[in-house]
Design an enzyme around this catalytic site. Structure first.
Site, PDB file in Angstrom:
ATOM      1  N   ASP A 100      -7.101  -5.888  -1.553  1.00  0.00           N
ATOM      2  CA  ASP A 100      -5.873  -6.619  -1.236  1.00  0.00           C
ATOM      3  C   ASP A 100      -6.079  -7.471   0.023  1.00  0.00           C
ATOM      4  OD1 ASP A 100      -4.689  -5.241  -3.318  1.00  0.00           O
ATOM      5  OD2 ASP A 100      -3.820  -3.711  -1.994  1.00  0.00           O
TER       6      ASP A 100
HETATM    7  N1  URA Z   1      -6.097   0.216  -3.475  1.00  0.00           N
HETATM    8  C1  URA Z   1      -5.153  -0.522  -2.873  1.00  0.00           C
HETATM    9  O1  URA Z   1      -3.992  -0.180  -2.891  1.00  0.00           O
HETATM   10  N2  URA Z   1      -5.538  -1.660  -2.260  1.00  0.00           N
HETATM   11  C2  URA Z   1      -6.810  -2.067  -2.188  1.00  0.00           C
HETATM   12  O2  URA Z   1      -7.097  -3.104  -1.584  1.00  0.00           O
HETATM   13  C3  URA Z   1      -7.790  -1.287  -2.812  1.00  0.00           C
HETATM   14  C4  URA Z   1      -7.404  -0.139  -3.447  1.00  0.00           C
END
Ligand code: URA
Length: 240
Positions: A100
């Site tokens: 993310d």
């Molecule tokens: N899980 C999440 O919630 N975000 C990420 O960036 C990776 C795994």
């Protein structure tokens, strides 16, 4: 071919800029610093500019400590992880899975589809470990619940995950820990932790299979993967 032409063709700079770079000892050929821009080189030589491989000797496998604030996409309105790389290095690369925008940590970039598939295919169940900090309190059964699988609103429960609680400050409602998952669902860690009563405020990926984040890389820094790291992934592939 002349070294200065090779470097200019690879996009390192104009012919006069690369000549200066060579004279300033920024360039090595097969491990030796060269100062003559007219040195004769070929595609099989290992040519580094400021210790980074130049096209032709480009490894195509990079390990990055992704900073928060950039997205894992080749093109976006926001800053992307590729904006951290030189145009010459980023050519043809894509990210192995995604993190993310606000997540930090281990990110692999490659131009090798089979390599990426070996690490991301849902059938491979490669473990990924994340360090988290969050708001909330974890119940005693949280570790067991994560192990049993959680309903996070998808058609299937999550696969068994390993939750390690590092701190659970009930007074201030702050939690830290690690979560190891073997899937790659959208926002999976955040959704699993939300199901367990924790809102993630900081998330960082520490490892993918046997590959660990290089803690000497500051967020935003990256380097080619080492032979040992590539061999580790190859071992994972052979398990198939
Ligand atoms: N899980 C999440 O919630 N975000 C990420 O960036 C990776 C795994």
């Amino acid at each position: 071919m002349r070294l200065d032409k090779f470097l200019a063709d690879a996009g390192i700079g104009t012919r006069s800029e690369v000549k200066t770079a060579v004279r300033k000892k920024f360039v090595s050929v097969n491990g030796c610093v060269v100062t003559d821009p007219g040195t004769s080189v070929s595609e099989t030589d290992i040519i580094l500019h400021k210790e980074r491989p130049v096209s032709g000797s480009k490894p195509g496998y990079y390990l990055m400590n992704k900073p928060a604030g950039c997205v894992c996409a080749n093109k976006d309105n926001s800053k992307t992880v590729f904006d951290l790389m030189s145009p010459q290095e980023r050519k043809g690369l894509f990210t192995v899975g995604r993190l993310d925008k606000d997540t930090e940590g281990l990110l692999l970039l490659t131009d090798d589809g089979a390599f990426a598939h070996a690490l991301t295919s849902p059938r491979r169940h490669v473990d990924k470990t994340y360090y988290f900090e969050g708001d909330g309190v974890l119940a005693e059964q949280a570790v067991l619940k994560a192990e049993e699988g959680l309903d996070i609103g998808d058609d299937k429960q999550t696969k068994p995950a390993k939750l390690v609680v590092l701190s659970n400050d009930t007074k201030n409602r702050r939690v830290t820990g690690t979560l190891t998952i073997s899937e790659g669902r959208y926002h999976q860690v955040k959704r699993m932790m939300a199901k367990l009563g924790v809102t993630i405020t900081y998330l960082k990926r520490l490892s993918i299979g046997g590959l660990c984040l290089d803690e000497t890389l500051l967020p935003g820094n990256y380097r080619p993967m080492t032979e040992e790291e590539l061999a580790m992934v190859q071992t994972e592939r052979e398990k198939e």
